[in-house]
Design a protein around this motif. Structure first.
Motif, PDB file in Angstrom:
ATOM      1  N   TYR A 108       1.632  -7.587  14.269  1.00  0.00           N
ATOM      2  CA  TYR A 108       2.823  -6.784  14.547  1.00  0.00           C
ATOM      3  C   TYR A 108       3.163  -7.085  15.995  1.00  0.00           C
ATOM      4  O   TYR A 108       2.438  -6.640  16.898  1.00  0.00           O
ATOM      5  CB  TYR A 108       2.534  -5.300  14.305  1.00  0.00           C
ATOM      6  CG  TYR A 108       2.165  -5.038  12.852  1.00  0.00           C
ATOM      7  CD1 TYR A 108       3.151  -5.020  11.872  1.00  0.00           C
ATOM      8  CD2 TYR A 108       0.842  -4.864  12.454  1.00  0.00           C
ATOM      9  CE1 TYR A 108       2.840  -4.820  10.538  1.00  0.00           C
ATOM     10  CE2 TYR A 108       0.519  -4.668  11.118  1.00  0.00           C
ATOM     11  CZ  TYR A 108       1.517  -4.644  10.173  1.00  0.00           C
ATOM     12  OH  TYR A 108       1.206  -4.455   8.850  1.00  0.00           O
ATOM     13  N   ILE A 167       2.354   3.709   1.727  1.00  0.00           N
ATOM     14  CA  ILE A 167       2.650   4.133   3.106  1.00  0.00           C
ATOM     15  C   ILE A 167       4.145   4.425   3.114  1.00  0.00           C
ATOM     16  O   ILE A 167       4.896   3.788   2.370  1.00  0.00           O
ATOM     17  CB  ILE A 167       2.283   3.022   4.123  1.00  0.00           C
ATOM     18  CG1 ILE A 167       2.694   3.385   5.554  1.00  0.00           C
ATOM     19  CG2 ILE A 167       2.907   1.699   3.757  1.00  0.00           C
ATOM     20  CD1 ILE A 167       2.200   2.370   6.605  1.00  0.00           C
ATOM     21  N   TRP A 204       6.013   4.368   9.278  1.00  0.00           N
ATOM     22  CA  TRP A 204       5.988   3.097   9.999  1.00  0.00           C
ATOM     23  C   TRP A 204       7.352   2.439   9.891  1.00  0.00           C
ATOM     24  O   TRP A 204       7.944   2.414   8.809  1.00  0.00           O
ATOM     25  CB  TRP A 204       4.937   2.195   9.316  1.00  0.00           C
ATOM     26  CG  TRP A 204       4.632   0.910   9.994  1.00  0.00           C
ATOM     27  CD1 TRP A 204       5.437  -0.183  10.061  1.00  0.00           C
ATOM     28  CD2 TRP A 204       3.433   0.563  10.675  1.00  0.00           C
ATOM     29  NE1 TRP A 204       4.801  -1.180  10.743  1.00  0.00           N
ATOM     30  CE2 TRP A 204       3.574  -0.757  11.131  1.00  0.00           C
ATOM     31  CE3 TRP A 204       2.240   1.244  10.942  1.00  0.00           C
ATOM     32  CZ2 TRP A 204       2.574  -1.416  11.833  1.00  0.00           C
ATOM     33  CZ3 TRP A 204       1.244   0.591  11.637  1.00  0.00           C
ATOM     34  CH2 TRP A 204       1.410  -0.723  12.086  1.00  0.00           C
ATOM     35  N   TRP A 247      -1.937   8.264   4.855  1.00  0.00           N
ATOM     36  CA  TRP A 247      -0.652   8.276   5.555  1.00  0.00           C
ATOM     37  C   TRP A 247       0.053   9.631   5.502  1.00  0.00           C
ATOM     38  O   TRP A 247       1.279   9.708   5.412  1.00  0.00           O
ATOM     39  CB  TRP A 247       0.239   7.156   5.004  1.00  0.00           C
ATOM     40  CG  TRP A 247      -0.298   5.801   5.370  1.00  0.00           C
ATOM     41  CD1 TRP A 247      -0.912   4.913   4.541  1.00  0.00           C
ATOM     42  CD2 TRP A 247      -0.296   5.190   6.672  1.00  0.00           C
ATOM     43  NE1 TRP A 247      -1.283   3.777   5.229  1.00  0.00           N
ATOM     44  CE2 TRP A 247      -0.919   3.925   6.540  1.00  0.00           C
ATOM     45  CE3 TRP A 247       0.166   5.584   7.931  1.00  0.00           C
ATOM     46  CZ2 TRP A 247      -1.087   3.058   7.632  1.00  0.00           C
ATOM     47  CZ3 TRP A 247      -0.012   4.723   9.016  1.00  0.00           C
ATOM     48  CH2 TRP A 247      -0.627   3.474   8.847  1.00  0.00           C
ATOM     49  N   GLY A 256      -4.597  -2.595   3.315  1.00  0.00           N
ATOM     50  CA  GLY A 256      -4.079  -1.607   4.241  1.00  0.00           C
ATOM     51  C   GLY A 256      -5.041  -0.430   4.469  1.00  0.00           C
ATOM     52  O   GLY A 256      -6.083  -0.288   3.830  1.00  0.00           O
ATOM     53  N   ASN A 257      -4.651   0.345   5.447  1.00  0.00           N
ATOM     54  CA  ASN A 257      -5.454   1.522   5.772  1.00  0.00           C
ATOM     55  C   ASN A 257      -5.706   2.381   4.544  1.00  0.00           C
ATOM     56  O   ASN A 257      -6.731   3.058   4.447  1.00  0.00           O
ATOM     57  CB  ASN A 257      -4.718   2.382   6.801  1.00  0.00           C
ATOM     58  CG  ASN A 257      -4.623   1.710   8.160  1.00  0.00           C
ATOM     59  OD1 ASN A 257      -5.074   0.592   8.336  1.00  0.00           O
ATOM     60  ND2 ASN A 257      -4.032   2.395   9.116  1.00  0.00           N
ATOM     61  N   GLU A 272      -0.372  -9.564   7.013  1.00  0.00           N
ATOM     62  CA  GLU A 272       0.609  -8.582   7.469  1.00  0.00           C
ATOM     63  C   GLU A 272       1.238  -9.167   8.716  1.00  0.00           C
ATOM     64  O   GLU A 272       0.526  -9.478   9.673  1.00  0.00           O
ATOM     65  CB  GLU A 272      -0.071  -7.248   7.809  1.00  0.00           C
ATOM     66  CG  GLU A 272      -0.781  -6.617   6.625  1.00  0.00           C
ATOM     67  CD  GLU A 272      -1.447  -5.280   6.966  1.00  0.00           C
ATOM     68  OE1 GLU A 272      -1.065  -4.642   7.964  1.00  0.00           O
ATOM     69  OE2 GLU A 272      -2.372  -4.895   6.226  1.00  0.00           O
ATOM     70  N   GLU A 307       0.882  -1.166   0.000  1.00  0.00           N
ATOM     71  CA  GLU A 307       0.000   0.000   0.000  1.00  0.00           C
ATOM     72  C   GLU A 307       0.917   1.212   0.000  1.00  0.00           C
ATOM     73  O   GLU A 307       2.099   1.101   0.372  1.00  0.00           O
ATOM     74  CB  GLU A 307      -0.908   0.025   1.232  1.00  0.00           C
ATOM     75  CG  GLU A 307      -0.171   0.270   2.524  1.00  0.00           C
ATOM     76  CD  GLU A 307      -1.092   0.469   3.717  1.00  0.00           C
ATOM     77  OE1 GLU A 307      -2.138   1.106   3.549  1.00  0.00           O
ATOM     78  OE2 GLU A 307      -0.738  -0.019   4.801  1.00  0.00           O
ATOM     79  N   ASN A 346     -10.402  -4.116   5.020  1.00  0.00           N
ATOM     80  CA  ASN A 346      -9.111  -4.222   5.712  1.00  0.00           C
ATOM     81  C   ASN A 346      -9.341  -4.067   7.205  1.00  0.00           C
ATOM     82  O   ASN A 346     -10.030  -3.128   7.635  1.00  0.00           O
ATOM     83  CB  ASN A 346      -8.148  -3.125   5.237  1.00  0.00           C
ATOM     84  CG  ASN A 346      -6.833  -3.170   5.987  1.00  0.00           C
ATOM     85  OD1 ASN A 346      -6.100  -4.151   5.903  1.00  0.00           O
ATOM     86  ND2 ASN A 346      -6.534  -2.113   6.744  1.00  0.00           N
ATOM     87  N   GLU A 347      -8.798  -4.969   7.971  1.00  0.00           N
ATOM     88  CA  GLU A 347      -8.805  -4.860   9.441  1.00  0.00           C
ATOM     89  C   GLU A 347     -10.158  -4.381   9.976  1.00  0.00           C
ATOM     90  O   GLU A 347     -10.228  -3.396  10.721  1.00  0.00           O
ATOM     91  CB  GLU A 347      -7.693  -3.924   9.916  1.00  0.00           C
ATOM     92  CG  GLU A 347      -6.323  -4.461   9.596  1.00  0.00           C
ATOM     93  CD  GLU A 347      -5.192  -3.781  10.345  1.00  0.00           C
ATOM     94  OE1 GLU A 347      -5.372  -2.639  10.802  1.00  0.00           O
ATOM     95  OE2 GLU A 347      -4.126  -4.404  10.475  1.00  0.00           O
ATOM     96  N   ALA A 375       4.728  -7.191   6.253  1.00  0.00           N
ATOM     97  CA  ALA A 375       4.252  -5.811   6.048  1.00  0.00           C
ATOM     98  C   ALA A 375       4.824  -4.892   7.123  1.00  0.00           C
ATOM     99  O   ALA A 375       5.093  -5.340   8.231  1.00  0.00           O
ATOM    100  CB  ALA A 375       2.730  -5.771   6.081  1.00  0.00           C
ATOM    101  N   PRO A 376       4.966  -3.605   6.779  1.00  0.00           N
ATOM    102  CA  PRO A 376       4.883  -3.058   5.427  1.00  0.00           C
ATOM    103  C   PRO A 376       6.135  -3.440   4.621  1.00  0.00           C
ATOM    104  O   PRO A 376       7.157  -3.806   5.203  1.00  0.00           O
ATOM    105  CB  PRO A 376       4.823  -1.542   5.636  1.00  0.00           C
ATOM    106  CG  PRO A 376       4.517  -1.338   7.090  1.00  0.00           C
ATOM    107  CD  PRO A 376       5.072  -2.543   7.791  1.00  0.00           C
ATOM    108  N   HIS A 430      -3.516 -10.169  10.914  1.00  0.00           N
ATOM    109  CA  HIS A 430      -2.351  -9.266  10.947  1.00  0.00           C
ATOM    110  C   HIS A 430      -1.648  -9.343  12.298  1.00  0.00           C
ATOM    111  O   HIS A 430      -2.311  -9.300  13.343  1.00  0.00           O
ATOM    112  CB  HIS A 430      -2.804  -7.824  10.693  1.00  0.00           C
ATOM    113  CG  HIS A 430      -3.397  -7.630   9.335  1.00  0.00           C
ATOM    114  ND1 HIS A 430      -3.960  -6.447   8.919  1.00  0.00           N
ATOM    115  CD2 HIS A 430      -3.499  -8.481   8.281  1.00  0.00           C
ATOM    116  CE1 HIS A 430      -4.385  -6.568   7.672  1.00  0.00           C
ATOM    117  NE2 HIS A 430      -4.137  -7.802   7.266  1.00  0.00           N
TER     118      HIS A 430
HETATM  119  O1  AHR Z   1       1.088  -2.040   7.553  1.00  0.00           O
HETATM  120  C1  AHR Z   1       0.700  -0.855   8.154  1.00  0.00           C
HETATM  121  C2  AHR Z   1      -0.756  -0.860   8.563  1.00  0.00           C
HETATM  122  O2  AHR Z   1      -0.934  -1.826   9.551  1.00  0.00           O
HETATM  123  C3  AHR Z   1      -1.748  -1.257   7.509  1.00  0.00           C
HETATM  124  O3  AHR Z   1      -2.144  -0.192   6.725  1.00  0.00           O
HETATM  125  C4  AHR Z   1      -2.898  -1.769   8.281  1.00  0.00           C
HETATM  126  O4  AHR Z   1      -3.615  -2.763   7.608  1.00  0.00           O
HETATM  127  C5  AHR Z   1      -2.261  -2.261   9.565  1.00  0.00           C
HETATM  128  O5  AHR Z   1      -2.870  -1.744  10.670  1.00  0.00           O
END
Ligand code: AHR
Length: 644
Positions: free
Chosen positions: A409, A25, A505, A262, A231-232, A440, A23, A355-356, A494-495, A407
């Protein structure tokens, strides 16, 4: 012990297991993989929501630059650059653009283009020439091309395209793109410019295409799919500013761009058709994310959901988008795609709905409306939900054949702990026949006692560049996916891209600046590279005597090539002894290893090769019949290849 004899115990591996998430970003698109070299080429503004401005542009030789709103070239691009040449001007006059924090200059032919208008009555009948050049900030001229002297005014906007051949590589990115006129010829004149563009040679030579080195780094990963456009960034900061597919297609003069999610303006030069061509050029599956009736409203708390009774236009919007991608020339949008230069329909096998959507409480009805509406027209597409368990107090029920995008992180320990998360996932969760897209994932911060990720990025915890330990933890999680091909069908880090000059990010898989020699392929990139490259057609059972941790493993066979792959990760700080046994003779065993003495080791600008895969020598084994003892290096990811 790797078991090759019992073929009934093998499972076909997931053919699209490793892919890309993309995406816009961190200037990964504009100022990144979209190869346009000029910043703010249509004066829409760039960073910060300021509206039209002259960011990136400066005058030369006393020219006066301002914004013109009286001569719109189109509804989409209503604001132009106005250049007033002072009375009595002499010598070189014009303007320049400093690119996306610099311009990469090397031996090749660049394509400069712009629209120009000079229709003021005061300059009727005057003749002038224009020159476009690429220069260093210190004045070295790398290449230039001119429009022959002609009589102005032009009553209409005129498009000028100029090839600029450069025969020498610049030592750094401190370069500019310059448009100049002769002061004496143009003194007192006013000229307008729009869509001023400079493209280098692109990936696979596509017009309006991708930056070569970044696209090649992606292609070298041997990905199987591309999830886009977010993605966002799909969702919008408001319903009005969502990614509207129909605003991202057609001539660039018809693309208004958008204030995106972003913190910077998206030109949408990298639009729907360009994404599809990207997939075609890498021979990968598009995973097309469609807007699902929800915008994030970053500054609000819960976003905006389209009302249940108003979902029909949302479904229609997605149907039209799919028709643009897949429709024949007899269809309205298929014909439009053909008019845009791509008569052959694309094939879309995967559509992600939103997304999310756990950020909303409305996904239940939104998913149902879209799933039902699209499935009726396109029954063979696999639809991906962004949620599977519960939304707004209602249990979601994903139909068999659908997928769930999850997703993560996380901290390293999360991925280690969840090595077996997908074992029996379908049965455990009642999602029989539902596949998983690990859409992600990446290590976001170092291990902490609480395990809670802090998105405020405290520097003592946050991971800026992926570290060796990141690659290890992500690799362990990926092994968990490889072991469960009935469930985990797709995965992507991701990203994926970060412009080091302006980003939203960290960490990311690849970092870059304007200068191609400074691109960084991270440890996480190399883990993906090894896993995606060395994958078999079928899983193989492995039995073991010691337990998991610090060693993790999975084995597969490529039945066509007759190669067995054993992936082994040592997540510990000590060398681990491993007795490897394979129940079949082999002619040779080779290995590729990614390792570092320090778990925190990482690649960075000017130190791009600190941690890279290298061939592994296996001094301890000579046998061609089976067993050997191997001291698996600390903090390492290895793929052994047995040629049968
Ligand atoms: O990867 C960054 C962001 O993380 C994405 O846009 C979103 O899907 C997630 O929250």
């Amino acid at each position: 012990k790797i078991h090759t004899k019992n073929t009934a115990a093998r499972n076909a591996t997931a053919p699209h297991l490793y892919g890309l998430m993309f995406e816009d970003i961190s200037h990964s698109g504009d100022g990144g993989i979209y190869a346009e070299l000029l910043r703010n080429r249509a004066f829409q503004g760039s960073d910060g929501n300021t509206g039209p401005n002259l960011d990136g542009w400066t005058p030369i030789g006393g020219a006066k630059l301002s914004l013109d709103r009286l001569h719109p070239i189109s509804d989409a691009l209503p604001v132009n650059l106005q250049v007033d040449v002072p009375q009595g001007a002499r010598g070189e006059v014009g303007f320049q653009n400093t690119g996306w924090w610099g311009i990469d200059v090397r031996r090749q032919t660049y394509t400069a283009s712009f629209y120009v208008l000079a229709n003021e009555p005061k300059q009727k009948g005057r003749a002038a020439s224009l020159r476009a050049s690429i220069r260093s900030k210190t004045g070295t001229q790398f290449g230039s091309a001119a429009v022959a002297k002609r009589v102005w005014p032009t009553a209409e906007w005129t498009r000028v395209e100029l090839p600029i051949t450069v025969t020498q590589k610049a030592s750094n990115e401190n370069n500019t793109f310059v448009v100049t006129f002769d002061g004496a010829e143009t003194a007192g004149m006013t000229l307008y410019f729009q869509l001023i563009s400079l493209f280098p040679e692109t990936y696979k030579g596509r017009k309006n295409g991708l930056r070569k080195d970044l696209a090649e780094a992606f292609a070298d990963l041997k990905p199987s799919f591309l999830r886009f456009p977010g993605g966002n960034n799909l969702e919008g900061e408001s319903v009005q500013t969502r990614w509207r597919w129909w605003k991202t297609i057609g001539p660039l003069t018809e693309r208004p761009g958008r204030w995106a999610n972003w913190g910077y303006y998206n030109t949408d030069g990298l639009g729907l058709l360009e994404y599809l061509e990207w997939c075609a050029d890498m021979s990968i599956e598009p995973v097309l994310a469609i807007w699902a009736g929800f915008s994030l409203d970053r500054y609000g708390s819960s976003g905006t959901s389209i009302h249940p009774n108003a979902m029909e236009p949302v479904v229609q919007e997605a149907l039209d988008e799919l028709e643009y991608c897949m429709g024949g020339p007899e269809t309205k949008y298929g014909a439009l795609r053909a008019a845009h230069g791509h008569p052959a329909p694309f094939r879309i096998n995967y559509v992600e709905i939103g997304n999310e959507d756990w950020f909303s409480r409305s996904y239940g009805y939104r998913f149902r409306a879209l799933y039902t509406g699209l499935k009726a027209r396109y029954p063979n597409i696999t639809y991906v939900s962004t949620q599977w368990d519960e939304v707004g107090g209602v249990k979601m029920e994903l139909p068999p054949g659908a997928m769930w995008d999850t997703h993560h992180y996380e901290e390293p320990h999360y991925f280690l702990k969840n090595f077996d998360f997908y074992d029996n996932w379908q049965l455990r969760t009642g999602n029989k026949g539902v596949g998983v897209l690990l859409g992600e994932y990446s290590v976001y911060q170092s291990d902490t006692p609480s395990g809670a990720v802090n998105f405020q990025n405290p520097p003592d915890k946050h991971v800026f560049y992926p570290q060796m330990l990141s690659a290890i933890a992500e690799g362990v999680y990926a092994l968990g996916g490889e072991r469960n091909p009935h469930t985990v069908k797709m995965s992507s880090y991701a990203p994926s891209l970060q412009n080091l000059n302006r980003y939203n990010w960290t960490p990311n898989m690849i970092q870059f600046t304007a200068h191609h020699d400074r691109t960084v392929l991270s440890t996480s990139y190399w883990q993906q590279w090894m896993f995606a490259r060395y994958r078999g057609t079928h899983t193989l059972p492995v039995t073991n005597t010691g337990g998991l941790n610090p060693l993790y493993w999975a084995a597969a066979i490529d039945e066509r090539a007759k190669v067995v792959y054993l992936k082994v990760i040592n997540a510990g700080k000590d060398v681990a002894n491993l007795a490897v046994d394979i129940d079949t003779p082999y002619s040779a065993v080779n290995g590729t290893i990614l390792s570092a003495e320090d778990a925190k080791a990482f690649n960075f600008v000017d130190h791009q090769t600190s941690v890279v895969p290298r061939p592994l020598s296996l001094p301890a084994q000579k046998s061609s019949t089976g067993n050997f003892n191997w001291k698996v290096p600390a903090f390492s990811i290895t793929v052994l290849q047995f040629n049968l």
